[in-house]
Design an enzyme around this catalytic site. Structure first.
Site, PDB file in Angstrom:
ATOM      1  N   CYS A   1       1.130  -1.497  -0.154  1.00  0.00           N
ATOM      2  CA  CYS A   1      -0.236   0.524  -0.246  1.00  0.00           C
ATOM      3  C   CYS A   1       0.677   0.864   0.244  1.00  0.00           C
ATOM      4  O   CYS A   1       0.699   2.185  -0.868  1.00  0.00           O
ATOM      5  CB  CYS A   1      -1.291  -0.239   0.895  1.00  0.00           C
TER       6      CYS A   1
ATOM      7  N   LEU B   1      12.353  35.185  -2.866  1.00  0.00           N
ATOM      8  CA  LEU B   1      11.048  36.364  -1.909  1.00  0.00           C
ATOM      9  C   LEU B   1      11.641  37.061  -1.352  1.00  0.00           C
ATOM     10  O   LEU B   1      10.815  37.851  -0.259  1.00  0.00           O
ATOM     11  CB  LEU B   1      10.001  35.984  -1.593  1.00  0.00           C
ATOM     12  N   GLY B   2      12.904  36.882  -0.026  1.00  0.00           N
ATOM     13  CA  GLY B   2      13.336  37.945   1.008  1.00  0.00           C
ATOM     14  C   GLY B   2      12.431  37.140   1.284  1.00  0.00           C
ATOM     15  O   GLY B   2      11.871  36.590   1.667  1.00  0.00           O
TER      16      GLY B   2
ATOM     17  N   GLU C   1       5.614   8.332   4.211  1.00  0.00           N
ATOM     18  CA  GLU C   1       5.630   7.143   3.879  1.00  0.00           C
ATOM     19  C   GLU C   1       6.863   6.269   3.445  1.00  0.00           C
ATOM     20  O   GLU C   1       7.098   6.733   1.910  1.00  0.00           O
ATOM     21  CB  GLU C   1       4.512   7.248   2.272  1.00  0.00           C
ATOM     22  N   GLY C   2       7.529   6.669   3.953  1.00  0.00           N
ATOM     23  CA  GLY C   2       9.120   6.140   4.370  1.00  0.00           C
ATOM     24  C   GLY C   2       9.779   7.232   4.576  1.00  0.00           C
ATOM     25  O   GLY C   2       9.804   8.217   3.257  1.00  0.00           O
ATOM     26  N   THR C   3      10.689   7.322   5.347  1.00  0.00           N
ATOM     27  CA  THR C   3      11.834   8.974   5.274  1.00  0.00           C
ATOM     28  C   THR C   3      12.835   8.394   4.337  1.00  0.00           C
ATOM     29  O   THR C   3      13.015   7.670   3.441  1.00  0.00           O
ATOM     30  CB  THR C   3      12.377   8.544   7.025  1.00  0.00           C
ATOM     31  N   HIS C   4      13.455  10.009   4.089  1.00  0.00           N
ATOM     32  CA  HIS C   4      14.350   9.955   3.374  1.00  0.00           C
ATOM     33  C   HIS C   4      15.457   9.164   3.309  1.00  0.00           C
ATOM     34  O   HIS C   4      16.039   8.209   2.854  1.00  0.00           O
ATOM     35  CB  HIS C   4      14.585  11.123   3.618  1.00  0.00           C
TER      36      HIS C   4
END
Lengths: 389, 250
Positions: A243, A343-344, A368-371
């Site tokens: 899933c 954009l400061g 959904e799964g860390t880096h």
């Protein structure tokens, strides 16, 4: 209404079919007309725009890649991905709602459910008449779901469920929860209905991210789940991971939408903001950032289309989805942060969408799964060594 | 009942237009085309009418143009129109030519009720509906903001200066749609997928000719740039003076 025309430096549109383009454009207009005018207000109030659910259902955004016999649109995976991209151009919270309903609730019922369960729930879920959520993560088990403490015990006529789930999108507004718990040590899926005694779903407050999305805790205190509510085709932990793989696929596409709106905002701002008597777009350091954004957007777009084609022809590996989710989320967050720099001070204002996307993407990079986990999944795939099991 | 909805394929109103080398047409390169926005109201009204009738009525989209118009016809099919007809032409027709082509097809299809936008946003002639009705000897109610059908009887509202005009007619009739008639539906994802299976019949438009000829297209003269009188409150007096003495508007 904004008149967003997309960013397509390498004519990736030529890789799409006419239907795919029409689907993208339909969702694009929906987001421009219905999501963008209200999202900042909902975000600052910490509210999910509930009234969008029937509209999303009417267009067919809930579980659109499932077959028509259950009331769904039967889209291919590229069209599904483009839909996610456009939704996340609006807000990650809106995309999350569609991701959860489609990939984490309808998909497991479709894949692991009985024919009765499919016929009962899928049409209601696709029409938005019932909302679903997905309970896997627990307070003490995030990246390692196999350690889950939620347990089911067989009793007469059903199961008794005990445990707690955490960080559950849509939890407090859900009519049903797809809950994963251990039955005799094996992970099984259950459809828990909100009326079941002993089940509660309090909302998690105080979020600085995904504020236009509902996030909840799910608490199961001796919840009786009748026999007919177990997902009969579930066999173990790999089912909820399947899933998640569906959802990750949608996220890899979705975050490109966030990249597009940050890039467009930063580019327009840079062309009109005058400092030292010239637009800041004329400064080399601004151009370097803008070119970096466009380069990463282009790479992600090409990666996604190829990933979608592979998913459609059945050759996509889950580690490849991990690579795309990992890369695209990281680059999207980087683009959002660097757009803010262009954009400061204006970048932190809700006059512009950038800070909202930047805050959202902190979650998207993690859920959904860390880096880190995706790094280890791809790492294992290419070396043959698992660094975590 | 067979309901026709006539749709045109026009440049997106946000597109920058360039004139082609022959000086008589627009250069299609880089131009995004869309379904004429007023025709979207017409499509919506045709579909709502069919749904209200609840019988075996069908809605046919008719477009005059070339292969590119199929994109626009597909959009109408995705919204729910049952089938499409593309009437192909060799070169651009004027309103009369288009009206003749449409009238011929409406007659052939036997459509008693016809919807179309009050005008196309490309050339803005606002006359095709009326001409088509004259050729067919149908009634025509133009610039409609409310439409009701009861048997053979039609009642429409039109916006007029400071109020509304209620107009009645009988079938057969052509209705031209104004903004405000309805809120066009989105093409649903299911609709887009099922549009693939619907047919677009292609045929040559009847032998037609234009009564008028476009001699040339010209872009409007470039606007003079604005003038900044100052950035603080001292500029107000100068602004008032110039509005009074130079622009003579106050």
């Amino acid at each position: 209404m904004d008149n967003f025309k997309g960013v397509d430096y390498f004519n990736t549109e030529s890789l799409l079919t006419q239907e795919e383009i029409m689907i993208r454009d339909t969702v694009r207009i929906f987001v421009s007309k219905q999501v963008l005018p209200l999202i900042e207000e909902h975000y600052s109030k910490g509210k999910f725009p509930m009234h969008l659910i029937p509209q999303m259902a009417e267009i067919g955004l809930l579980g659109p890649n499932l077959p028509e016999e259950y009331g769904c649109a039967g889209l291919n995976n590229v069209a599904y991905g483009l839909m996610m991209q456009e939704l996340e151009r609006g807000d990650s919270g809106i995309r999350s709602f569609a991701s959860v309903q489609g990939s984490l609730v309808m998909y497991p019922i479709f894949t692991f459910g009985s024919e009765e369960q499919k016929n009962k729930w899928l049409p209601l879920l696709s029409k938005g008449e019932k909302i679903g959520c997905f309970g896997l993560t627990e307070p003490n088990h995030g990246s390692n779901p196999g350690g889950m403490e939620t347990k089911a015990v067989k009793v007469d006529g059903g199961y008794l469920l005990n445990g707690t789930k955490m960080w559950i999108t849509n939890g407090s507004i859900a009519d049903i929860a797809i809950v994963w718990g251990k039955l005799k040590g094996k992970v099984m899926g259950f459809i828990v209905e909100k009326e079941f005694k002993g089940f509660s779903a309090p909302e998690i407050r105080g979020k600085h991210s995904l504020r236009a999305s509902i996030t909840s805790e799910l608490i199961f205190d001796d919840v009786f789940v009748p026999d007919e509510n177990i997902l009969p085709k579930t066999t173990g932990l790999k089912n909820p991971l399947m899933c998640l793989n569906q959802a990750r696929y949608g996220i890899a596409w979705g975050v490109v939408g966030a990249m597009l709106t940050c890039y467009e905002t930063a580019l327009n701002y840079a062309k009109s903001r005058i400092q030292f008597e010239k637009p800041i777009a004329a400064f080399q350091m601004t151009q370097e950032k803008l070119v970096y954004f466009l380069t990463e957007i282009t790479k992600s777009q090409l990666l996604n289309i190829q990933m979608g084609r592979m998913k459609d022809n059945g050759t996509l590996k889950f580690a490849q989805v991990s690579l795309a989710k990992r890369n695209n989320c990281e680059k999207a967050l980087e683009i959002a942060r660097m757009s803010r720099e262009i954009l400061g001070a204006n970048g932190i204002s809700n006059e512009y969408p950038i800070m909202r996307h930047s805050a959202n993407l902190e979650s998207v990079k993690t859920y959904e799964g860390t880096h880190e986990m995706h790094t280890l999944i791809v790492g294992e795939d290419i070396t043959g060594y698992s660094a975590f099991l | 009942m067979k309901i026709a909805v006539c749709i045109s394929h026009v440049p997106d109103t946000a597109t920058k237009i360039n004139i082609a080398d022959n000086g008589k047409e627009i250069d299609p390169a880089g131009v995004t085309y869309i379904i004429n926005p007023y025709d979207e109201f017409a499509v919506e009204e045709a579909l709502t009418t069919k749904e209200t009738l609840g019988d075996d009525s069908e809605v046919i989209a008719i477009s005059v143009g070339n292969d590119k118009n199929k994109e626009t016809i597909k959009k109408a099919l995705a919204m729910g129109v049952d089938s499409g007809v593309l009437l192909k032409i060799e070169s651009q027709l004027d309103s009369f030519g288009i009206a003749k082509a449409l009238a011929e097809e409406i007659k052939a299809q036997g459509c008693d009720l016809v919807f179309m936008g009050k005008q196309s946003v490309d050339f803005d002639n606002q006359i095709v509906g009326q001409m088509t009705s004259a050729i067919l000897d149908y009634s025509c109610i133009s610039v409609v903001v409310d439409f009701k059908l009861d048997g053979q009887d039609i009642t429409c509202e039109r916006e007029i200066e400071g109020g509304k005009e209620v107009v009645a007619a009988q079938l057969p009739c052509i209705i031209t749609a104004q903004k405000g008639l309805n809120e066009p539906r989105y093409a649903s994802l299911k609709g887009i997928m099922s549009a693939k299976k619907k047919t677009i019949e292609e045929k040559s438009a009847v032998e037609t000719e234009s009564n008028t000829e476009v001699i040339g297209l010209k872009k409007p003269p470039a606007k003079n740039p604005g003038r900044i009188l100052g950035t603080d409150s001292s500029a107000v007096h100068e602004l008032v003076r110039l509005l009074r003495e130079e622009a003579k508007v106050i």
